[in-house]
Design an enzyme around this catalytic site. Structure first.
Site, PDB file in Angstrom:
ATOM      1  N   ASP A  35       0.817  -1.229   0.000  1.00  0.00           N
ATOM      2  CA  ASP A  35       0.000   0.000   0.000  1.00  0.00           C
ATOM      3  C   ASP A  35       0.848   1.276   0.000  1.00  0.00           C
ATOM      4  O   ASP A  35       0.322   2.378   0.121  1.00  0.00           O
ATOM      5  CB  ASP A  35      -0.950   0.010   1.201  1.00  0.00           C
ATOM      6  N   GLY A  36       2.181   1.116  -0.101  1.00  0.00           N
ATOM      7  CA  GLY A  36       3.049   2.295  -0.192  1.00  0.00           C
ATOM      8  C   GLY A  36       3.636   2.738   1.138  1.00  0.00           C
ATOM      9  O   GLY A  36       4.497   3.610   1.179  1.00  0.00           O
ATOM     10  N   GLU A  37       3.158   2.167   2.251  1.00  0.00           N
ATOM     11  CA  GLU A  37       3.720   2.562   3.548  1.00  0.00           C
ATOM     12  C   GLU A  37       5.168   2.097   3.661  1.00  0.00           C
ATOM     13  O   GLU A  37       5.567   1.109   3.042  1.00  0.00           O
ATOM     14  CB  GLU A  37       2.878   1.968   4.690  1.00  0.00           C
ATOM     15  N   GLN A  94       7.415  28.280   1.912  1.00  0.00           N
ATOM     16  CA  GLN A  94       6.110  28.825   2.347  1.00  0.00           C
ATOM     17  C   GLN A  94       6.259  29.214   3.815  1.00  0.00           C
ATOM     18  O   GLN A  94       5.943  28.445   4.725  1.00  0.00           O
ATOM     19  CB  GLN A  94       5.018  27.769   2.152  1.00  0.00           C
ATOM     20  N   HIS A 126      16.838  27.993   2.447  1.00  0.00           N
ATOM     21  CA  HIS A 126      16.161  29.099   1.770  1.00  0.00           C
ATOM     22  C   HIS A 126      15.403  29.943   2.801  1.00  0.00           C
ATOM     23  O   HIS A 126      14.208  29.746   3.033  1.00  0.00           O
ATOM     24  CB  HIS A 126      15.222  28.561   0.700  1.00  0.00           C
ATOM     25  N   LYS A 190      14.075  41.054 -10.068  1.00  0.00           N
ATOM     26  CA  LYS A 190      13.268  39.892 -10.475  1.00  0.00           C
ATOM     27  C   LYS A 190      11.802  40.079 -10.091  1.00  0.00           C
ATOM     28  O   LYS A 190      11.492  40.552  -9.005  1.00  0.00           O
ATOM     29  CB  LYS A 190      13.828  38.648  -9.762  1.00  0.00           C
ATOM     30  N   THR A 225      13.980  30.980 -13.247  1.00  0.00           N
ATOM     31  CA  THR A 225      14.693  32.185 -12.818  1.00  0.00           C
ATOM     32  C   THR A 225      16.006  32.310 -13.590  1.00  0.00           C
ATOM     33  O   THR A 225      16.337  33.351 -14.153  1.00  0.00           O
ATOM     34  CB  THR A 225      14.988  32.105 -11.299  1.00  0.00           C
TER      35      THR A 225
HETATM   36  C1  R5P Z   1      13.835  32.164  -4.959  1.00  0.00           C
HETATM   37  O1  R5P Z   1      13.688  33.009  -4.086  1.00  0.00           O
HETATM   38  C2  R5P Z   1      15.034  31.275  -5.013  1.00  0.00           C
HETATM   39  O2  R5P Z   1      16.187  31.894  -4.541  1.00  0.00           O
HETATM   40  C3  R5P Z   1      15.259  30.736  -6.414  1.00  0.00           C
HETATM   41  O3  R5P Z   1      15.515  31.838  -7.265  1.00  0.00           O
HETATM   42  C4  R5P Z   1      14.072  29.982  -6.914  1.00  0.00           C
HETATM   43  O4  R5P Z   1      13.674  29.034  -5.985  1.00  0.00           O
HETATM   44  C5  R5P Z   1      14.395  29.303  -8.222  1.00  0.00           C
HETATM   45  O5  R5P Z   1      13.264  28.618  -8.659  1.00  0.00           O
HETATM   46  P1  R5P Z   1      13.039  28.283 -10.207  1.00  0.00           P
HETATM   47  O6  R5P Z   1      14.231  27.501 -10.656  1.00  0.00           O
HETATM   48  O7  R5P Z   1      11.748  27.485 -10.218  1.00  0.00           O
HETATM   49  O8  R5P Z   1      12.879  29.589 -10.923  1.00  0.00           O
END
Ligand code: R5P
Length: 314
Positions: A35-37, A94, A126, A190, A225
């Protein structure tokens, strides 16, 4: 000496660490029930010794339950402490509620990991609105910076480099790398309109005349990005554009799209195993890990086990 357990996918990194630290390795058996567990069992004796699990937390939904089971099993079987070496730490983006009802996953995830592990070591997390991991993690959390290793790679591989960050957040690492090799640097403006819709502009292109643009970002995810940045430099006539990422998430067609945008070489640090890995960070992580104190007790959920001011992050 801390014994290490490798989460699948982290073999090379864990082997590198074990060699540098002189650690023993405890084998892990991980399989899936129909079942994936997750079924988890470690082999060997962890009694009366500290143990650390080496597990990069990209695709965290697949890994987290098993990691929690493993941490409990180690403690039940007598490990004096259980640490987590997560070269990439997921669920940090997030970090705020932008719309009513949104889950602030960075906070919840930090609470879950802080309840299961005694300490954490990671690379360039991050951090955006949270300035430090200690704002969400209640266990000691050490941060390793990839800048020295990236600077060494650039110095050895790129003639007349100019370091470019895609946004204002990247100024911290781009300026650090540039200072180490006496190269010029700048950050771009950006605007992100969606997961795959990014626009950047170069504030002062003249600053870079005669230099090879080296784009450096912490995370390469969709690659959008870096693609947007590369297109700007190619349009200005740059013959050679290099792209460097600390964490190579690079899902789907991202790598192909980066090359198609005119990036001649994409190189990443080995925090997430990926064909683009070319910058080894095990030395830097081993350096920090050696100083981890062994902790005998599991912290109670939500308990701060040492004051913020005493926590070491660098
Ligand atoms: C954003 O604040 C991060 O520093 C990266 O620029 C971002 O996570 C890059 O994501 P992606 O490759 O999807 O543009």
């Amino acid at each position: 000496m801390t014994a290490l357990i490798t989460w699948p996918g982290n073999e090379a990194f864990a082997r590198g660490l074990a060699t540098r630290l002189g650690s023993s390795m405890l084998p892990l058996v991980l399989r899936r029930f129909p079942d994936g567990e997750a079924y988890i069992r470690f082999e060997g004796d962890c009694r009366s010794q500290p143990v650390a699990i080496v597990a990069s937390l990209d695709r965290p939904d697949e890994k987290t339950p098993g990691l929690l089971f493993l941490a409990d099993a180690l403690r039940d079987e007598g490990a004096t402490s259980v640490g987590l070496i997560a070269p990439y730490l997921g669920y940090l983006r997030q970090d705020a509620r932008f719309q009513p009802g949104e889950a602030v996953s960075s906070k919840t995830y930090a609470r879950v990991l802080s309840g299961a592990f005694n300490w954490l070591v990671t690379v360039d997390p991050h951090l955006h609105r949270n300035r430090s991991l200690s704002e969400v993690y209640t266990i000691p959390a050490r941060v390793v910076h990839a800048a020295p290793a990236i600077a060494a790679w650039v110095a050895a591989n790129v003639k007349a480099p100019a370091l470019i960050g895609p946004d204002s957040e990247s100024a911290q690492w781009v300026s650090d790398i540039a200072a180490r090799i006496a190269a010029p640097w700048l950050v771009l403006d950006k605007t992100r309109r969606g997961d795959r819709d990014v626009e950047v502009s170069i504030p002062d292109p003249t600053k870079l005349k005669g230099h090879t643009p080296v784009l450096v970002d912490d995370i390469l995810s969709s690659g959008r990005t870096m693609i947007a940045a590369a297109k700007q430099f190619r349009a200005l006539g740059a013959a050679n554009v290099i792209g460097i990422g600390v964490h190579a998430i690079l899902g789907g067609d991202a790598l192909t799209a980066l090359h198609a945008a005119g990036i001649s070489k994409v190189v990443t640090c080995n925090t997430i195993t990926h064909p683009t890995n070319g910058i080894d960070l095990t030395d830097l992580v081993a350096e920090v890990h050696e100083f981890r104190p062994a902790r005998a007790q599991r912290p109670a959920r939500g308990t701060t086990i040492r004051p913020k001011s005493a926590r070491k992050e660098r």
